[in-house]
Design an enzyme around this catalytic site. Structure first.
Site, mmCIF file in Angstrom:
data_model
loop_
_atom_site.group_PDB
_atom_site.id
_atom_site.type_symbol
_atom_site.label_atom_id
_atom_site.label_comp_id
_atom_site.label_asym_id
_atom_site.label_seq_id
_atom_site.Cartn_x
_atom_site.Cartn_y
_atom_site.Cartn_z
ATOM 1 N N ARG A 268 17.713 16.137 -9.421
ATOM 2 C CA ARG A 268 17.318 16.709 -10.975
ATOM 3 C C ARG A 268 17.697 18.185 -10.419
ATOM 4 O O ARG A 268 17.542 18.433 -9.460
ATOM 5 C CB ARG A 268 15.830 16.472 -11.248
ATOM 6 C CG ARG A 268 15.329 15.767 -11.602
ATOM 7 C CD ARG A 268 14.010 15.507 -12.125
ATOM 8 N NE ARG A 268 14.303 13.949 -12.708
ATOM 9 C CZ ARG A 268 11.993 14.038 -12.862
ATOM 10 N NH1 ARG A 268 11.306 14.972 -13.309
ATOM 11 N NH2 ARG A 268 11.951 12.980 -13.733
ATOM 12 N N ARG A 283 8.782 18.974 -4.822
ATOM 13 C CA ARG A 283 10.003 19.700 -5.419
ATOM 14 C C ARG A 283 10.975 19.433 -4.825
ATOM 15 O O ARG A 283 11.888 20.664 -4.760
ATOM 16 C CB ARG A 283 9.620 20.808 -6.534
ATOM 17 C CG ARG A 283 10.425 21.082 -7.587
ATOM 18 C CD ARG A 283 10.160 22.328 -9.114
ATOM 19 N NE ARG A 283 8.989 22.753 -9.147
ATOM 20 C CZ ARG A 283 8.078 21.848 -10.351
ATOM 21 N NH1 ARG A 283 8.694 20.693 -10.398
ATOM 22 N NH2 ARG A 283 6.785 21.844 -10.266
ATOM 23 N N GLU A 355 1.034 16.788 -10.148
ATOM 24 C CA GLU A 355 0.695 16.060 -11.008
ATOM 25 C C GLU A 355 1.765 14.571 -9.980
ATOM 26 O O GLU A 355 2.401 15.458 -8.927
ATOM 27 C CB GLU A 355 2.010 16.068 -12.116
ATOM 28 C CG GLU A 355 2.144 15.341 -12.647
ATOM 29 C CD GLU A 355 4.087 15.878 -13.297
ATOM 30 O OE1 GLU A 355 4.651 14.699 -13.746
ATOM 31 O OE2 GLU A 355 4.618 16.798 -13.553
ATOM 32 N N SER A 358 3.654 11.049 -15.012
ATOM 33 C CA SER A 358 3.792 10.966 -16.476
ATOM 34 C C SER A 358 3.491 9.790 -17.424
ATOM 35 O O SER A 358 5.141 9.050 -16.579
ATOM 36 C CB SER A 358 4.970 11.922 -17.106
ATOM 37 O OG SER A 358 4.217 14.030 -16.115
ATOM 38 N N ARG A 397 5.710 12.033 -3.887
ATOM 39 C CA ARG A 397 4.442 12.903 -3.568
ATOM 40 C C ARG A 397 3.363 12.044 -3.447
ATOM 41 O O ARG A 397 2.287 12.284 -2.871
ATOM 42 C CB ARG A 397 3.832 13.499 -4.868
ATOM 43 C CG ARG A 397 5.238 13.896 -5.270
ATOM 44 C CD ARG A 397 5.094 14.742 -7.299
ATOM 45 N NE ARG A 397 6.012 15.888 -6.742
ATOM 46 C CZ ARG A 397 6.090 16.887 -8.174
ATOM 47 N NH1 ARG A 397 4.352 16.891 -8.759
ATOM 48 N NH2 ARG A 397 6.718 17.982 -8.341
#
Length: 431
Positions: A268, A283, A355, A358, A397
């Protein structure tokens, strides 16, 4: 993509529903395009009727005394004019339909009635907490200091190799990362009934259109200089869900729903995230996930979301990682999702929940874009599937959470008991 008929028949309601997520649907443009499309269709049908009627005119003209050759010439000239008008009407209809489709392709999914109102993540609604955040009698370190102390986390070398927002893992941390992947896959295969897939890490534009990353979010993707257009996957959701593209599943083949899992890297650009989470592994441009995807009948999709989310939660619980579950509000909802649960793991180094997964129900939004269908035996016709996906879990994560929650004062880290068999029985990572 939204159902054209639903939008046309319930325009005001759709517009209000989309406002829940902060999206201002251009209803005036939609109505104008839809009116043009309808006019072009009526014009096309009228011209077809004129062509049929004109073909019968030769006999009528001859009977009225017009010479045969002259009658044929007159009718042929009329037919040529009608044919040109039909071509123009066909082109107009195609142009308007393409503009209408382009408009709808940029419109997000309609939120579920269960989605709470809100502008951003601050308005998400907590529904559950599990576990008690660790309490240390020393100042907790974050994963960067812990990883560097263990000699296995290197951002400087990664920056030399590529640039910012990359990491090199080595030694025990590289083994821990691999152990987490195998642990997650084994749990989803052995306990949750998933079928493992190994999919391409490069996809075409049609695949990204199908799941909703294109056309709206092209800047978030890494595009390859290639013809045709190729992209690095932002998530395994894209190749795995697109397995159903342009396909009709028989009812027996679909069974109680199909469950797929895949471990892949994810790429990403993190456009728009400048200045956010610049320290550490939270991130990054490249990270890895174990993805979960469900393909189900529409009547089963709400239950499937609860089930899929529970499978992601089971990983956190097995690793004894405290977390909370929240329902995303309208303003924080992803483009393709009608409802999403976020699982947020406790990170002592940041003293907050972050987070880690999701889990989303897309309804028939992606299926309509992909034409992913199943054959309903009761109706004896193909109908759109419902698609769902979630992280089970984001591997990097999870590694961060294991380090920070298992830390000791001397910089060592206790390995969760469930992971120890994947590390040859190793119970502690030593500095």
């Amino acid at each position: 993509m939204l159902d054209l008929k639903q939008v046309r028949d319930n325009l005001d309601e759709v517009r209000q529903q989309l406002k829940l997520r902060g999206f201002d649907f251009d209803a005036d443009r939609f109505e104008a395009l839809d009116a043009r499309r309808k006019a072009a269709d009526i014009r096309h049908q009228d011209l077809l009727a004129q062509r049929k009627s004109a073909s019968k005119k030769i006999g009528e003209l001859v009977q009225s005394g017009v010479p045969v050759d002259e009658a044929k010439q007159t009718v042929n000239e009329t037919l040529e004019k009608i044919a040109a008008d039909i071509d123009a009407a066909t082109e107009e209809a195609a142009t308007v339909s393409a503009e209408l489709r382009e408009l709808l392709m940029s419109v997000p999914n309609i939120p579920s009635p269960r989605v709470p109102e809100g502008a951003d993540e601050a308005d998400n609604v907590e529904v559950q907490r599990w576990g008690t955040p660790a309490s240390f009698d020393f100042e907790a370190k974050d994963h960067v200091d812990l990883g560097e102390g263990l000699g296995g986390l290197d951002f400087d070398t990664a920056s030399k190799l590529t640039g910012a927002r990359f990491a090199v893992l080595s030694g025990d941390l590289a083994r821990l990362h691999r152990a987490l992947i195998n642990f997650m896959l084994d749990m989803h295969l052995g306990q949750h009934g998933y079928r493992e897939l190994n999919v391409p890490y490069i996809v075409n534009a049609d695949s990204l259109l199908g799941t909703g990353q294109l056309p709206k979010f092209g800047e978030d993707l890494f595009k390859l200089h290639h013809d045709p257009d190729y992209y690095l996957i932002p998530t395994a959701e894209v190749p795995v869900t697109n397995i159903a593209r342009d396909r009709i599943f028989e009812s027996e083949e679909l069974g109680e729903g199909l469950r797929f899992t895949a471990h892949t890297p994810c790429f990403r650009s993190e456009a728009g995230s400048h200045g956010r989470d610049t320290r550490g592994m939270i991130r990054q441009h490249q990270f890895e996930k174990v993805e979960l995807v469900h393909l189900v009948r529409p009547a089963d999709s709400d239950a499937a979301l609860e089930s899929l989310t529970g499978h992601a939660e089971a990983v956190l619980q097995a690793l004894a990682l405290p977390y909370r579950k929240v329902i995303l509000c309208g303003g924080d909802l992803g483009f393709s999702a009608r409802m999403t649960y976020d699982l947020e793991v406790w990170l002592p180094g940041q003293s907050c929940y972050r987070e880690i997964s999701s889990c989303s129900n897309m309804g028939d939004f992606q299926a309509r874009r992909m034409q992913a269908r199943w054959r309903n035996p009761e109706a004896n016709k193909p109908e759109l599937l419902h698609t769902l996906n979630g992280s089970g879990l984001a591997v990097g994560r999870t590694l961060v959470a294991v380090l920070e929650n298992g830390q000791r004062e001397d910089g060592s880290v206790t390995v969760p008991e469930a992971l120890q068999p994947y590390l040859g029985g190793q119970a502690v990572l030593e500095p």
